[in-house]
Write an enzyme that holds these catalytic residues in place. Structure first.
Site, PDB file in Angstrom:
ATOM      1  N   GLU A 174      25.320  30.673  13.090  1.00 20.40           N
ATOM      2  CA  GLU A 174      24.043  31.073  12.460  1.00 20.40           C
ATOM      3  C   GLU A 174      23.461  32.289  13.180  1.00 20.40           C
ATOM      4  O   GLU A 174      22.302  32.293  13.618  1.00 20.40           O
ATOM      5  CB  GLU A 174      23.062  29.887  12.424  1.00 20.40           C
ATOM      6  CG  GLU A 174      23.593  28.758  11.555  1.00 20.40           C
ATOM      7  CD  GLU A 174      22.572  27.704  11.120  1.00 20.40           C
ATOM      8  OE1 GLU A 174      21.434  27.704  11.627  1.00 20.40           O
ATOM      9  OE2 GLU A 174      22.936  26.875  10.265  1.00 20.40           O
ATOM     10  N   GLU A 296      28.935  23.518   8.039  1.00 20.34           N
ATOM     11  CA  GLU A 296      27.774  22.620   8.130  1.00 20.34           C
ATOM     12  C   GLU A 296      27.314  22.304   6.716  1.00 20.34           C
ATOM     13  O   GLU A 296      26.975  23.215   5.953  1.00 20.34           O
ATOM     14  CB  GLU A 296      26.630  23.255   8.933  1.00 20.34           C
ATOM     15  CG  GLU A 296      26.938  23.327  10.422  1.00 20.34           C
ATOM     16  CD  GLU A 296      25.761  23.755  11.280  1.00 20.34           C
ATOM     17  OE1 GLU A 296      24.604  23.469  10.911  1.00 20.34           O
ATOM     18  OE2 GLU A 296      26.017  24.380  12.319  1.00 20.34           O
TER      19      GLU A 296
HETATM   20  O1  AHR Z   1      23.101  20.603  12.257  1.00 18.03           O
HETATM   21  C1  AHR Z   1      21.864  20.883  12.777  1.00 18.03           C
HETATM   22  C2  AHR Z   1      21.600  22.369  12.907  1.00 18.03           C
HETATM   23  O2  AHR Z   1      21.532  22.941  11.641  1.00 18.03           O
HETATM   24  C3  AHR Z   1      22.657  23.191  13.615  1.00 18.03           C
HETATM   25  O3  AHR Z   1      22.509  23.177  14.988  1.00 18.03           O
HETATM   26  C4  AHR Z   1      22.414  24.557  13.081  1.00 18.03           C
HETATM   27  O4  AHR Z   1      23.580  25.350  13.081  1.00 18.03           O
HETATM   28  C5  AHR Z   1      21.834  24.317  11.703  1.00 18.03           C
HETATM   29  O5  AHR Z   1      20.701  25.037  11.485  1.00 18.03           O
END
Ligand code: AHR
Length: 496
Positions: A174, A296
């Site tokens: 991110e 994710e």
């Molecule tokens: O999964 C939780 C968080 O969500 C992670 O650390 C991040 O990459 C995303 O914003």
């Protein structure tokens, strides 16, 4: 209305990469500490410090790949803090997640040991946001170099003679947000620089994953593909499912009926996102060399009342199971571009597989869907056409049934189905074309996970309220399968 499905059983849409069934474990809340790592001296039964109950449950899932150490934590993580004698490792505050003490007892050796125990591939996420190029280069050298070098020698001093196999390496996480708040043009240049030093030592070939877009940031994908595409093997995508929005996530349990519908409608956004990001990737990479890595995804609700807001601990219901089924079906249907996905997160965080409380553990409905669907790992994806009945709510509608199908190497066909309606049975007619002769079908077996209320879930006192059961609602009439699926159900049918 009957939902019609047509499957060409003798054709192929390519292989469903087993890595679509990947997982993600971050130093966040009680995921790593308590959820996975309890330490060798813990009263909780453990194997080399890893809690045995969780280890065994994860082994059954046949996890293909596990991402670590974050997430946002990855861009604050300095790997040398997590090696050497554990009592000498630095203690610090996990500033990003809940302000808990991070004692670094779970580090590189422990993670790679866990992957060896699970027989899965490690996916290590490097630090671009606050780490140096040298630090990243040395981490790869430490893990994978088999020869004479400062980092290989340090690894040996720490008790590991042979290098590990590390296939997947993420260059930042991110980077548009918690990983440095960068613009894509800037990150693309940084990516090119950092990845140069992520080296292949000996036989170890690293699949390099660049930080990709947040949800529908198509400009990010375009910029990365244009400026850095030739130096990457994978480009990530993050997308979470909320009831309303990031600000109004909704509750994991005791939610109003309209939030059942909203979550399922929002889960389907994944299809559109993959289609559009893939279309951009196609312009720069028509041969689909670069994988879209959805590293994710999952539901994100308000934390359970009374728990640390920074720990992201949420319950998991039959609605989460539906989301898992829907999104895995979407991944199957995009198996030409989606090469890996990692649901967030493995234990005690967000849409978890497993929840723990002291020495107790429960398997969530999402775990059961992953277990039922694992038959699709590395199977051949079959062309499937669906004309689904609609599921209507408050003047809005979505398809009532989601489906995908594959053929395993032993010839078995698997059809996975979700009936997302909270109150109506689904009536299905599935035609199987390309069967040599339907009389050759020896067995039709089914498994179902079903809820009797919209927030049905497992608790530590009643951990088996939701568990897969055998399903006998499918029958064969020549080359057509007639199937009836109760509301709020996920079903996998195996045809031998
Ligand atoms: O999964 C939780 C968080 O969500 C992670 O650390 C991040 O990459 C995303 O914003």
């Amino acid at each position: 209305m009957t939902t019609s499905i047509h499957i060409n059983v003798d054709q192929s849409k390519g292989i469903i990469n087993k890595n679509i069934y990947g997982h993600f474990a971050e130093h966040l809340g009680r995921c790593i500490y308590e959820g996975i790592w309890v330490g060798e001296d813990s009263p909780i039964a453990n194997t080399n410090g890893i809690r045995t109950d969780v280890l065994e449950a994860l082994k059954d899932l046949q996890i293909p790949v596990l991402r670590w150490p974050g997430g946002c934590f990855a861009d604050e993580y300095h790997w040398k803090d997590g090696i050497g004698p554990s009592e000498q490792r630095k203690r610090m505050i996990n500033t990003h997640w809940g302000g808990m003490v991070e004692n670094n007892h779970f580090g590189t050796h422990e993670f790679l040991m866990l992957c060896e125990m699970l027989e899965c591939e490690p996916y290590v996420n490097g630090n671009v946001g606050s780490g140096t190029v040298q630090e990243m280069q040395e981490w790869v050298e430490y893990m994978t170099f088999d020869g004479e070098s400062p980092m290989a020698n340090l690894r040996k001093e720490n008790g590991r003679d042979k290098p590990w196999k590390v296939t997947y390496f993420g260059v930042g996480n991110e980077s548009w947000g918690c990983g440095g708040n960068m613009r894509p043009e800037y990150y693309a240049d940084l990516y090119r620089r950092y990845q140069t030093y992520v080296r292949n030592y000996g036989e170890n070939q690293i699949y390099k994953i660049a930080c990709g877009a947040n949800v529908s940031d198509y400009h990010w994908t375009e910029t990365l593909m244009k400026n850095a595409g030739q130096w990457m093997d994978g480009l990530s995508l993050h997308n979470y499912t909320f009831a309303h929005s990031w600000e109004e996530k909704g509750n994991a349990t005791s939610f109003p009926e309209n939030e059942w519908f909203l979550i399922l409608k929002n889960a389907l956004i994944m299809d559109d996102l993959i289609t559009r990001h893939s279309a951009i990737m196609d312009q720069y990479d028509p041969n689909k060399r670069i994988g879209l890595i959805v590293d994710e995804w999952g539901t994100w609700f308000n934390v359970e009342p009374g728990t640390n807001p920074g720990f992201l601990y949420q319950q998991n219901t039959i609605r989460d199971a539906m989301v898992a089924g829907l999104i895995l079906n979407i991944f199957h249907n995009h198996s030409d571009r989606v090469q890996m996905a990692n649901i967030a997160q493995t234990v005690n965080v967000l849409q978890a597989m497993i929840l723990t409380e002291g020495d107790r553990m429960l398997l969530t409905p999402t775990y059961h869907v992953f277990n039922m669907f694992k038959v699709h790992q590395d199977a051949t994806s079959l062309p499937l056409f669906i004309d689904s009945d609609t599921y209507q709510y408050n003047g809005e509608s979505i398809a009532q049934v989601s489906a995908s199908a594959s053929r395993a190497t032993d010839g078995k066909l698997h059809i996975s189905l979700c009936n997302v309606s909270h109150n109506e049975e689904a009536d299905l007619c599935i035609s199987l074309s390309g069967l040599v002769d339907s009389t050759h079908i020896r067995t039709i077996q089914g498994t179902i996970l079903s809820g009797n209320q919209i927030d049905a879930h497992n608790t530590f006192d009643q951990p088996e309220t939701l568990a897969p059961a055998s399903f006998d609602g499918a029958s064969l009439h020549e080359d057509q399968l007639k199937v009836k699926i109760p509301p709020m159900s996920v079903v996998v049918i195996a045809i031998h």
